[in-house]
Write a protein that holds these residues in place. Sequence first.
Motif, mmCIF file in Angstrom:
data_model
loop_
_atom_site.group_PDB
_atom_site.id
_atom_site.type_symbol
_atom_site.label_atom_id
_atom_site.label_comp_id
_atom_site.label_asym_id
_atom_site.label_seq_id
_atom_site.Cartn_x
_atom_site.Cartn_y
_atom_site.Cartn_z
ATOM 1 N N TRP A 256 72.226 43.539 26.052
ATOM 2 C CA TRP A 256 71.789 42.624 24.991
ATOM 3 C C TRP A 256 72.034 43.239 23.622
ATOM 4 O O TRP A 256 72.553 42.574 22.716
ATOM 5 N N LEU A 257 71.682 44.501 23.467
ATOM 6 C CA LEU A 257 71.885 45.173 22.184
ATOM 7 C C LEU A 257 73.373 45.281 21.841
ATOM 8 O O LEU A 257 73.778 45.091 20.691
ATOM 9 N N THR A 258 74.182 45.584 22.847
ATOM 10 C CA THR A 258 75.624 45.700 22.619
ATOM 11 C C THR A 258 76.211 44.370 22.166
ATOM 12 O O THR A 258 77.049 44.323 21.251
ATOM 13 N N GLN A 259 75.785 43.281 22.790
ATOM 14 C CA GLN A 259 76.283 41.964 22.399
ATOM 15 C C GLN A 259 75.851 41.604 20.986
ATOM 16 O O GLN A 259 76.642 41.058 20.197
ATOM 17 N N GLN A 260 74.592 41.903 20.643
ATOM 18 C CA GLN A 260 74.129 41.650 19.283
ATOM 19 C C GLN A 260 74.949 42.443 18.280
ATOM 20 O O GLN A 260 75.335 41.928 17.217
ATOM 21 N N ALA A 261 75.225 43.701 18.599
ATOM 22 C CA ALA A 261 76.012 44.553 17.701
ATOM 23 C C ALA A 261 77.422 44.003 17.535
ATOM 24 O O ALA A 261 77.965 43.970 16.420
ATOM 25 N N TRP B 296 77.390 50.898 19.420
ATOM 26 C CA TRP B 296 76.444 49.785 19.513
ATOM 27 C C TRP B 296 75.106 50.133 18.890
ATOM 28 O O TRP B 296 74.338 49.247 18.494
ATOM 29 N N ARG B 297 74.791 51.424 18.771
ATOM 30 C CA ARG B 297 73.492 51.816 18.237
ATOM 31 C C ARG B 297 73.325 51.518 16.750
ATOM 32 O O ARG B 297 72.225 51.652 16.214
ATOM 33 N N ARG C 108 67.505 46.541 13.376
ATOM 34 C CA ARG C 108 67.901 45.965 12.087
ATOM 35 C C ARG C 108 66.834 46.134 11.006
ATOM 36 O O ARG C 108 66.595 45.238 10.199
ATOM 37 N N GLY C 109 66.197 47.271 10.986
ATOM 38 C CA GLY C 109 65.201 47.536 9.971
ATOM 39 C C GLY C 109 63.793 47.145 10.367
ATOM 40 O O GLY C 109 62.835 47.491 9.672
ATOM 41 N N GLY C 110 63.647 46.423 11.477
ATOM 42 C CA GLY C 110 62.333 46.072 12.008
ATOM 43 C C GLY C 110 62.144 46.739 13.352
ATOM 44 O O GLY C 110 62.582 47.863 13.565
ATOM 45 N N SER C 111 61.490 46.033 14.266
ATOM 46 C CA SER C 111 61.275 46.606 15.588
ATOM 47 C C SER C 111 61.183 45.501 16.634
ATOM 48 O O SER C 111 60.883 44.344 16.319
#
Length: 231
Positions: free
Chosen positions: A119-124, A168-169, A82-85
């Motif tokens: 985790w990334l997929t759920q956040q997306a 998701w990416r 999301r623009g950070g890391s």
Amino acid sequence: MRTLLKDEDGLAVDIRVNPRARRMVLRLCPDSGTARVTLPPRTSRAEAQAFITRNREWIRLQRERRATLNRPFVPGLDLPFRGGSLLLAPGSGRLARHEGGQLLVPGEGSLFAGRVRRWLTQQALVLLEAETRQLAASAGLRVTGVRVGDYRSRWGSCARDGRIAYSWRLILAPDTIRAALVAHEVAHLAHPNHGPGFWALATELLGTPHGPARAWLREHGPRLMGYGAGA
């Protein structure tokens, strides 16, 4: 129709016939590295094989380039988010959790990588579903469903029945890029094409031209597609 042929290195090439295609088109799927050839109707197998042979050097170079972009999910990886890391680090328990600038993930190897991806997929999904439904409602458009997946050759799609899907990416990209994709797909609810009406609505929904976001994805998209690959 779909079939497989072999390139000069003996690797499979995905062959698809598109009734609307007027010429042979070769692409490399950014996530899987699979070469895909789209053929017009009535193209012979020999013609397709010759086309692959003529382009074998391009296929080889693109596969090598893709390999250099692969970034498996392992401890110590600095992941764009999301623009950070986020720094991937070992964790405890059964679920990944976000603490400060780290994503703490229990497990090793494929278990570690799988928990990062989930985790990334759920956040997306949470973000994209909320943003899509909100934007569609503001435009008086009806979206029937939102999902995210591990798509290999597109960032988003909109079906004629109002179902919208995303890669998701997109959670790895800055928020402004994700917003542009949401505006793009929501505009397809009204215009199932890329004509002037579509671009007028897409620009209105985003509030700014889409050119910068499209340019960003062309430049940085292959790098994002490499995250989670090569594990």
